[in-house]
Motif scaffolding. Structure first.
Motif, PDB file in Angstrom:
ATOM      1  N   ALA A 174       0.855  -1.194   0.000  1.00  0.00           N
ATOM      2  CA  ALA A 174       0.000   0.000   0.000  1.00  0.00           C
ATOM      3  C   ALA A 174       0.891   1.245   0.000  1.00  0.00           C
ATOM      4  N   ASP A 175       1.923   1.250   0.854  1.00  0.00           N
ATOM      5  CA  ASP A 175       2.837   2.398   0.945  1.00  0.00           C
ATOM      6  C   ASP A 175       3.803   2.443  -0.234  1.00  0.00           C
ATOM      7  N   PHE A 176       4.398   1.292  -0.521  1.00  0.00           N
ATOM      8  CA  PHE A 176       5.462   1.231  -1.539  1.00  0.00           C
ATOM      9  C   PHE A 176       4.921   1.620  -2.915  1.00  0.00           C
ATOM     10  N   ASP A 177       3.791   1.053  -3.284  1.00  0.00           N
ATOM     11  CA  ASP A 177       3.249   1.312  -4.623  1.00  0.00           C
ATOM     12  C   ASP A 177       2.778   2.759  -4.760  1.00  0.00           C
ATOM     13  N   GLN A 178       2.187   3.298  -3.676  1.00  0.00           N
ATOM     14  CA  GLN A 178       1.758   4.699  -3.756  1.00  0.00           C
ATOM     15  C   GLN A 178       2.977   5.612  -3.914  1.00  0.00           C
ATOM     16  N   PHE A 179       4.034   5.289  -3.198  1.00  0.00           N
ATOM     17  CA  PHE A 179       5.266   6.087  -3.314  1.00  0.00           C
ATOM     18  C   PHE A 179       5.782   6.066  -4.759  1.00  0.00           C
ATOM     19  N   LEU A 180       5.824   4.881  -5.358  1.00  0.00           N
ATOM     20  CA  LEU A 180       6.330   4.795  -6.737  1.00  0.00           C
ATOM     21  C   LEU A 180       5.407   5.526  -7.713  1.00  0.00           C
ATOM     22  N   MET A 181       4.091   5.472  -7.474  1.00  0.00           N
ATOM     23  CA  MET A 181       3.162   6.203  -8.336  1.00  0.00           C
ATOM     24  C   MET A 181       3.443   7.713  -8.218  1.00  0.00           C
ATOM     25  N   LEU A 182       3.654   8.196  -6.986  1.00  0.00           N
ATOM     26  CA  LEU A 182       3.923   9.635  -6.805  1.00  0.00           C
ATOM     27  C   LEU A 182       5.251  10.019  -7.468  1.00  0.00           C
ATOM     28  N   GLU A 183       6.225   9.104  -7.420  1.00  0.00           N
ATOM     29  CA  GLU A 183       7.499   9.362  -8.102  1.00  0.00           C
ATOM     30  C   GLU A 183       7.284   9.485  -9.608  1.00  0.00           C
ATOM     31  N   ALA A 184       6.414   8.644 -10.147  1.00  0.00           N
ATOM     32  CA  ALA A 184       6.128   8.711 -11.591  1.00  0.00           C
ATOM     33  C   ALA A 184       5.493  10.063 -11.932  1.00  0.00           C
ATOM     34  N   LEU A 185       4.623  10.539 -11.052  1.00  0.00           N
ATOM     35  CA  LEU A 185       4.008  11.859 -11.289  1.00  0.00           C
ATOM     36  C   LEU A 185       5.070  12.948 -11.242  1.00  0.00           C
ATOM     37  N   ARG A 186       5.971  12.822 -10.246  1.00  0.00           N
ATOM     38  CA  ARG A 186       7.039  13.810 -10.116  1.00  0.00           C
ATOM     39  C   ARG A 186       7.920  13.827 -11.363  1.00  0.00           C
ATOM     40  N   ALA A 187       8.066  12.652 -11.961  1.00  0.00           N
ATOM     41  CA  ALA A 187       8.896  12.547 -13.175  1.00  0.00           C
ATOM     42  C   ALA A 187       8.146  13.072 -14.409  1.00  0.00           C
ATOM     43  N   GLY A 188       6.849  13.369 -14.247  1.00  0.00           N
ATOM     44  CA  GLY A 188       6.117  13.983 -15.358  1.00  0.00           C
ATOM     45  C   GLY A 188       5.130  13.073 -16.066  1.00  0.00           C
ATOM     46  N   ALA A 189       4.873  11.889 -15.510  1.00  0.00           N
ATOM     47  CA  ALA A 189       3.847  11.023 -16.118  1.00  0.00           C
ATOM     48  C   ALA A 189       2.468  11.604 -15.798  1.00  0.00           C
ATOM     49  N   GLU A 190       1.533  11.433 -16.720  1.00  0.00           N
ATOM     50  CA  GLU A 190       0.151  11.831 -16.416  1.00  0.00           C
ATOM     51  C   GLU A 190      -0.585  10.616 -15.888  1.00  0.00           C
ATOM     52  N   TYR A 191      -1.267  10.791 -14.774  1.00  0.00           N
ATOM     53  CA  TYR A 191      -1.866   9.663 -14.069  1.00  0.00           C
ATOM     54  C   TYR A 191      -3.381   9.760 -14.135  1.00  0.00           C
ATOM     55  N   PHE A 192      -3.995   8.708 -14.598  1.00  0.00           N
ATOM     56  CA  PHE A 192      -5.457   8.656 -14.679  1.00  0.00           C
ATOM     57  C   PHE A 192      -5.941   7.499 -13.810  1.00  0.00           C
ATOM     58  N   ASP A 193      -6.412   7.801 -12.608  1.00  0.00           N
ATOM     59  CA  ASP A 193      -6.933   6.708 -11.785  1.00  0.00           C
ATOM     60  C   ASP A 193      -8.443   6.565 -12.041  1.00  0.00           C
ATOM     61  N   ARG A 194      -9.052   5.625 -11.391  1.00  0.00           N
ATOM     62  CA  ARG A 194     -10.497   5.340 -11.574  1.00  0.00           C
ATOM     63  C   ARG A 194     -10.879   5.284 -13.050  1.00  0.00           C
ATOM     64  N   THR A 195     -10.012   4.659 -13.823  1.00  0.00           N
ATOM     65  CA  THR A 195     -10.239   4.595 -15.263  1.00  0.00           C
ATOM     66  C   THR A 195     -10.554   3.150 -15.655  1.00  0.00           C
ATOM     67  N   LEU A 196     -11.744   2.955 -16.178  1.00  0.00           N
ATOM     68  CA  LEU A 196     -12.149   1.601 -16.571  1.00  0.00           C
ATOM     69  C   LEU A 196     -12.011   1.479 -18.083  1.00  0.00           C
ATOM     70  N   LEU A 197     -10.965   0.797 -18.505  1.00  0.00           N
ATOM     71  CA  LEU A 197     -10.714   0.657 -19.941  1.00  0.00           C
ATOM     72  C   LEU A 197     -11.520  -0.510 -20.475  1.00  0.00           C
ATOM     73  N   GLU A 198     -12.144  -0.295 -21.628  1.00  0.00           N
ATOM     74  CA  GLU A 198     -12.972  -1.363 -22.204  1.00  0.00           C
ATOM     75  C   GLU A 198     -12.485  -1.817 -23.563  1.00  0.00           C
TER      76      GLU A 198
END
Ligand SMILES: Cc1cc2nc3c(=O)[nH]c(=O)nc-3n(C[C@H](O)[C@H](O)[C@H](O)COP(=O)(O)OP(=O)(O)OC[C@H]3O[C@@H](n4cnc5c(N)ncnc54)[C@H](O)[C@@H]3O)c2cc1C
Length: 529
Positions: A130-154
């Motif tokens: 829970a902690d580790f993955d959230q940290f890595l996601m925030l690092e990806a945002l810091r690196a400039g990735a665009e993050y789309f959560d709650r996204t249901l791809l069909e």
């Protein structure tokens, strides 16, 4: 259309987020797509020496400095105390008989302790995901990735020069274009479903299911099973990936620094049916009732979240890449939690994908390279499945089980040392699955073990021959003093074993010493950890 991206990554577990950070470092525009939100529970927590060296290599190569401290227990606890983790000094195994307390014998016939590090400071960790993955996601945002959560791809549509992903986000229509899609959404995940990729299965692999949760107040089992008349074990047996092994399956117990413990079982279908595993907590109780020592360990334990039941555990996608898409290893296959292969297999795949984006982006060779890497991942997963199938077959013959695990421990410690020496080519593929000598021998040993057990129990000259064959297979890559009889199933990590193995690692004694110095193998004078 929201936007055009170069790379779309589906799934923001540690693998997806790590790859998002890397892709940004390589200058690609990145969309990271997640159907849920962080923080969230995830299973798959026990790292290993090879996993940590891979994470370290990736972090250094792509300048991910904030991730580096998380590759060792000491620096993690000092620099990121807010992220929970667990101390993992090794792999502990205890064999249990139904209805009987575990009793240590002086020969240690029914236990196996394999240290992974010489001391706490440079030890491995259990990742509190829970902690580790959230940290890595925030690092990806810091690196400039665009993050789309709650996204249901069909939908996934190949448009020739790119790919379109469509679905809904927070209830509204969602659409995005990317040059390439990387699936990091786990087994039976997004691309497997949308492209209708089926499960090809692993040869000879038993049908297994799992049940797990996180608990409070799990007791340490060490004091209950210690042989008080004997010496101290090579590390405290609970500061480890603790495995309780029994006919038909096994239980893992991983302790975190926040008072929580991850525990669960993976069992064959016949045992799952007896336990009615799909019922969750009552099934867990029924299993513990058969294993008095484990039941005592969980006497005061309380599950802090609902039990998760997996149904069929293993998965092997028939296809894992296309012209503009690829599955990471963790989306392409899963074998079993036994031996903690998931994280290193995933990190090997992340490393290969990173190199592919670094070297083949924009070239005509990209899709051939994706296919080649998918094939490497398949070979690694197949070798893991073969070994784990043999381990399942030998749960009832613990000495054979312990001997077979040495194929893993030898290959993993050899690969770790080779990489730390800057010679990764000496250890090609997880479990040396691309090594022309080791790999076929590993398959032979495992096939033989499965056949012997199926033929009614391994005994007599065939069993002796098999044990010899395992020893011969392990010998050329044994740099950890494994299979030494006088150690009686307790294996510490000793500098002398690595130094004695210098020749196998095509290195001089001085090079090994320099490597030991670099990893701070020995505690500095005056320090106790
Ligand atoms: C019971 C069990 C125990 C395990 N124990 C270990 C262990 O001790 N050690 C070890 O090395 N490995 C272990 N593993 C394997 C380990 O869990 C995986 O290797 C690891 O989680 C892979 O990480 P990941 O980031 O690729 O995927 P995941 O952690 O599975 O993350 C996938 C992410 O994708 C998201 N997602 C899924 N579908 C979609 C979709 N359609 N669209 C958008 N997002 C989506 C999910 O919400 C999630 O956030 C275990 C596995 C199991 C099942």
């Amino acid at each position: 259309v929201i936007a055009d991206f170069e790379v779309a990554i589906v799934g923001s577990g540690f693998a997806g987020s790590l790859l998002a950070s890397i892709s940004r470092r390589l200058g690609r525009s990145v969309a990271l797509l997640e159907r849920g939100t962080h923080p969230r529970f995830a299973i798959g927590e026990s790292s290993s020496p090879l996993a940590n060296v891979l994470l370290e290599e990736i972090s250094r190569r792509y300048g991910l400095d904030s991730i580096l401290p998380l590759t060792k227990w000491g620096s993690w606890r000092r620099e990121r105390p807010e992220l929970a983790c667990g101390l993992k000094r090794g792999f502990s195994f205890f064999r249990h008989e139904q209805g009987r307390e575990f009793a240590a014998d002086p020969e240690r016939t029914y236990q196996l302790l394999v240290a992974a590090s010489p001391r706490d400071e440079i030890a491995d960790t259990h990742w509190y995901r829970a902690d580790f993955d959230q940290f890595l996601m925030l690092e990806a945002l810091r690196a400039g990735a665009e993050y789309f959560d709650r996204t249901l791809l069909e939908r996934f549509r190949d448009e020739g020069d790119g790919v379109r992903l469509e679905g809904t986000r927070k209830g509204a229509p969602f659409s995005l274009r990317a040059r390439i899609v990387i699936d990091a959404s786990g087994p039976r995940g997004f691309l497997s479903q949308t492209l209708g990729i089926d499960d090809a299965g692993f040869q000879d692999f038993p049908a297994t299911q799992a049940l797990f949760s996180h608990f409070q107040d799990v007791r340490r089992v060490g004091p209950a099973i210690a042989d008080r008349s004997g010496p101290e074990p090579p590390y405290p047996v609970d500061d480890a990936a603790l495995h309780h092994v029994f006919d038909g399956g096994w239980i893992w117990v991983l302790r975190f620094s926040n008072g929580l413990t991850s525990a669960g079982c993976a069992v064959e279908d016949w045992l799952a049916a007896q336990l009615r595993l799909e019922e969750g907590e009552p099934a867990w109780r029924r299993l513990l009732d058969r294993l008095p020592t484990v039941r005592a360990q969980f006497e005061d334990a309380v599950a802090v979240r609902p039990f998760e039941f997996t149904g069929r555990l293993a998965y092997r996608a028939r296809r894992a890449s296309g012209a503009r898409w690829a599955l990471l290893p963790s989306a392409a296959s899963f074998v079993d939690p036994l031996l903690s292969t998931g994280i290193p297999l995933t990190l090997l795949g992340v490393g290969r994908m990173a190199l592919c984006l670094e070297e083949s982006w924009g070239s005509d060779g990209l899709s051939a390279r994706l296919a080649h890497d998918a094939e490497s991942a398949r070979r690694e997963a197949d070798a893991s499945a073969k070994l784990i199938a043999a381990l399942y077959a030998s749960f009832g013959d613990f000495p054979l089980f312990a001997s077979l695990t040495m194929l893993y421990f030898a290959a993993a410690s050899f690969a770790e040392a080779a990489r730390r020496l800057g010679r990764p080519e000496l250890a090609p593929g997880f479990l040396l699955s691309s090594d022309p000598i080791f790999a076929p021998r590993l398959f032979r040993c495992c096939d033989e073990a499965i056949a012997l057990v199926r033929a009614g129990g391994a005994s007599g000259p065939n069993r002796r021959r098999l044990l010899d064959e395992i020893a011969k297979t392990v010998a050329p890559v044994n740099v950890a003093g494994l299979l030494r009889e006088e150690r009686r199933n307790w294996y510490p990590v000793e500098a002398e074993d690595l130094i004695a193995g210098a020749g196998k690692l095509r290195s001089s004694r001085e090079e090994i010493e320099a490597m030991l110095e670099k990893v701070a193998f020995r505690a500095p004078a005056g320090s106790t950890v």
